[in-house]
Design a protein around this motif. Structure first.
Motif, PDB file in Angstrom:
ATOM      1  N   ASN A 159      -6.758 -42.651 -68.469  1.00 29.52           N
ATOM      2  CA  ASN A 159      -7.038 -42.031 -67.188  1.00 29.52           C
ATOM      3  C   ASN A 159      -5.921 -41.048 -66.892  1.00 29.52           C
ATOM      4  OD1 ASN A 159      -4.966 -43.793 -66.467  1.00 29.52           O
ATOM      5  ND2 ASN A 159      -6.163 -44.953 -64.998  1.00 29.52           N
ATOM      6  N   TRP A 160      -6.063 -40.315 -65.811  1.00 25.74           N
ATOM      7  CA  TRP A 160      -5.052 -39.359 -65.371  1.00 25.74           C
ATOM      8  C   TRP A 160      -4.704 -39.756 -63.943  1.00 25.74           C
ATOM      9  CZ3 TRP A 160      -4.411 -35.825 -61.432  1.00 25.74           C
ATOM     10  CH2 TRP A 160      -3.443 -34.827 -61.615  1.00 25.74           C
ATOM     11  N   VAL A 161      -3.439 -40.110 -63.743  1.00 26.13           N
ATOM     12  CA  VAL A 161      -2.964 -40.578 -62.433  1.00 26.13           C
ATOM     13  C   VAL A 161      -1.802 -39.691 -62.016  1.00 26.13           C
ATOM     14  CG1 VAL A 161      -2.071 -42.538 -61.128  1.00 26.13           C
ATOM     15  CG2 VAL A 161      -3.586 -42.942 -63.091  1.00 26.13           C
ATOM     16  N   LEU A 162      -1.819 -39.229 -60.776  1.00 30.49           N
ATOM     17  CA  LEU A 162      -0.749 -38.387 -60.246  1.00 30.49           C
ATOM     18  C   LEU A 162      -0.013 -39.124 -59.139  1.00 30.49           C
ATOM     19  CD1 LEU A 162       0.719 -35.628 -60.105  1.00 30.49           C
ATOM     20  CD2 LEU A 162      -1.024 -34.937 -58.428  1.00 30.49           C
ATOM     21  N   ALA A 163       1.324 -39.131 -59.245  1.00 31.33           N
ATOM     22  CA  ALA A 163       2.162 -39.782 -58.230  1.00 31.33           C
ATOM     23  C   ALA A 163       3.547 -39.145 -58.241  1.00 31.33           C
ATOM     24  CB  ALA A 163       2.271 -41.274 -58.520  1.00 31.33           C
ATOM     25  N   GLU A 214       9.327 -34.237 -57.018  1.00 35.53           N
ATOM     26  CA  GLU A 214       8.941 -34.306 -58.423  1.00 35.53           C
ATOM     27  C   GLU A 214       7.707 -35.189 -58.564  1.00 35.53           C
ATOM     28  OE1 GLU A 214      12.137 -35.499 -60.984  1.00 35.53           O
ATOM     29  OE2 GLU A 214      13.514 -34.052 -60.103  1.00 35.53           O
ATOM     30  N   TYR A 215       6.704 -34.651 -59.291  1.00 38.79           N
ATOM     31  CA  TYR A 215       5.465 -35.381 -59.532  1.00 38.79           C
ATOM     32  C   TYR A 215       5.250 -35.570 -61.033  1.00 38.79           C
ATOM     33  CZ  TYR A 215       4.361 -34.567 -54.666  1.00 38.79           C
ATOM     34  OH  TYR A 215       4.400 -34.554 -53.297  1.00 38.79           O
ATOM     35  N   THR A 216       4.737 -36.727 -61.381  1.00 41.40           N
ATOM     36  CA  THR A 216       4.416 -37.044 -62.772  1.00 41.40           C
ATOM     37  C   THR A 216       2.955 -37.464 -62.833  1.00 41.40           C
ATOM     38  OG1 THR A 216       6.654 -37.747 -63.326  1.00 41.40           O
ATOM     39  CG2 THR A 216       4.898 -38.653 -64.680  1.00 41.40           C
ATOM     40  N   TYR A 217       2.276 -37.017 -63.889  1.00 47.92           N
ATOM     41  CA  TYR A 217       0.949 -37.570 -64.157  1.00 47.92           C
ATOM     42  C   TYR A 217       1.075 -38.436 -65.398  1.00 47.92           C
ATOM     43  CZ  TYR A 217       0.567 -33.485 -67.285  1.00 47.92           C
ATOM     44  OH  TYR A 217       0.788 -32.521 -68.237  1.00 47.92           O
ATOM     45  N   PHE A 218       0.264 -39.497 -65.444  1.00 55.81           N
ATOM     46  CA  PHE A 218       0.393 -40.473 -66.518  1.00 55.81           C
ATOM     47  C   PHE A 218      -0.915 -41.222 -66.706  1.00 55.81           C
ATOM     48  CE2 PHE A 218       1.352 -42.614 -62.602  1.00 55.81           C
ATOM     49  CZ  PHE A 218       0.905 -43.923 -62.753  1.00 55.81           C
ATOM     50  N   CYS A 219      -1.021 -41.937 -67.801  1.00 56.40           N
ATOM     51  CA  CYS A 219      -2.139 -42.834 -68.067  1.00 56.40           C
ATOM     52  C   CYS A 219      -1.672 -44.237 -67.707  1.00 56.40           C
ATOM     53  CB  CYS A 219      -2.548 -42.766 -69.536  1.00 56.40           C
ATOM     54  SG  CYS A 219      -3.815 -43.973 -69.980  1.00 56.40           S
ATOM     55  N   SER A 220      -2.449 -44.942 -66.877  1.00 52.54           N
ATOM     56  CA  SER A 220      -2.022 -46.267 -66.420  1.00 52.54           C
ATOM     57  C   SER A 220      -2.501 -47.416 -67.314  1.00 52.54           C
ATOM     58  CB  SER A 220      -2.484 -46.511 -64.980  1.00 52.54           C
ATOM     59  OG  SER A 220      -3.893 -46.602 -64.905  1.00 52.54           O
ATOM     60  N   PHE A 221      -3.190 -47.105 -68.420  1.00 59.69           N
ATOM     61  CA  PHE A 221      -3.568 -48.159 -69.365  1.00 59.69           C
ATOM     62  C   PHE A 221      -2.272 -48.828 -69.832  1.00 59.69           C
ATOM     63  CE2 PHE A 221      -4.938 -50.061 -73.316  1.00 59.69           C
ATOM     64  CZ  PHE A 221      -6.293 -50.357 -73.135  1.00 59.69           C
ATOM     65  N   PRO A 222      -2.219 -50.164 -69.863  1.00 59.41           N
ATOM     66  CA  PRO A 222      -0.961 -50.853 -70.200  1.00 59.41           C
ATOM     67  C   PRO A 222      -0.311 -50.327 -71.484  1.00 59.41           C
ATOM     68  CG  PRO A 222      -2.572 -52.430 -69.432  1.00 59.41           C
ATOM     69  CD  PRO A 222      -3.299 -51.111 -69.567  1.00 59.41           C
ATOM     70  N   GLY A 223       0.964 -50.007 -71.349  1.00 59.35           N
ATOM     71  CA  GLY A 223       1.740 -49.509 -72.483  1.00 59.35           C
ATOM     72  C   GLY A 223       1.665 -48.012 -72.701  1.00 59.35           C
ATOM     73  N   HIS A 224       0.705 -47.343 -72.083  1.00 56.08           N
ATOM     74  CA  HIS A 224       0.541 -45.904 -72.315  1.00 56.08           C
ATOM     75  C   HIS A 224       1.469 -45.050 -71.456  1.00 56.08           C
ATOM     76  CE1 HIS A 224      -3.810 -46.130 -74.112  1.00 56.08           C
ATOM     77  NE2 HIS A 224      -3.012 -47.074 -74.589  1.00 56.08           N
TER      78      HIS A 224
END
Length: 147
Positions: A67-71, A127-137
């Motif tokens: 997925n793509w998550v922004l925070a 500062e914003y980061t986008y990431f994949c929240s699948f465990p370990g990713h």
């Protein structure tokens, strides 16, 4: 005289440019736990911004979902840890978590999803980061969103 006309055209085009700024980005995630973009820039003229995530791999959501998550960058580690506890039924995200600016659904190979968010949710100088929240990713599958 000719130089003045050229200079006027250059100045005019510089002031018009933001009106046609792209207010969207497409990002790909693959079976090697990588996004193809390490940075997304949101033009300040955008009122809304759309991100389309394409899972270009072949593996199923259960084994290699993305997925793509922004925070805010400062919240990523905690969001990822809490999301892992939320489980796959919730796309590894806690419902209604105000720290999440935007997110797509969790995807398996060959799937895509888009999310549109109000740019007013972004604060200049943050500062914003986008990431994949699948465990370990999240530790390797991330990038920076600049505003």
């Amino acid at each position: 005289m000719k130089l003045k006309k050229i200079a006027a055209c250059v100045l005019l085009s510089a002031t018009v440019a933001p009106a046609w700024a792209a207010c969207e980005a497409t990002i790909e995630g693959n079976d090697a736990m990588q996004f193809n973009l390490k940075e997304i820039v949101v033009d300040k003229s955008c009122k809304q911004f759309t991100v389309t995530l394409k899972h270009v791999g072949k593996l199923a959501k259960a084994s290699m979902g993305h997925n793509w998550v922004l925070a805010k960058t400062a919240d990523v580690k905690d969001l990822a840890a809490e999301g892992a506890k939320a489980g796959p039924a919730k796309d590894y995200l806690n419902d209604g978590d105000a720290r999440i600016v935007a997110h797509t659904k969790l995807l398996g190979g060959g799937e895509s999803d888009s999310v549109t968010f109000d740019v007013s949710k972004l604060a200049a100088g943050t500062e914003y980061t986008y990431f994949c929240s699948f465990p370990g990713h999240w530790a390797v599958m991330k990038g920076v969103l600049k505003f």
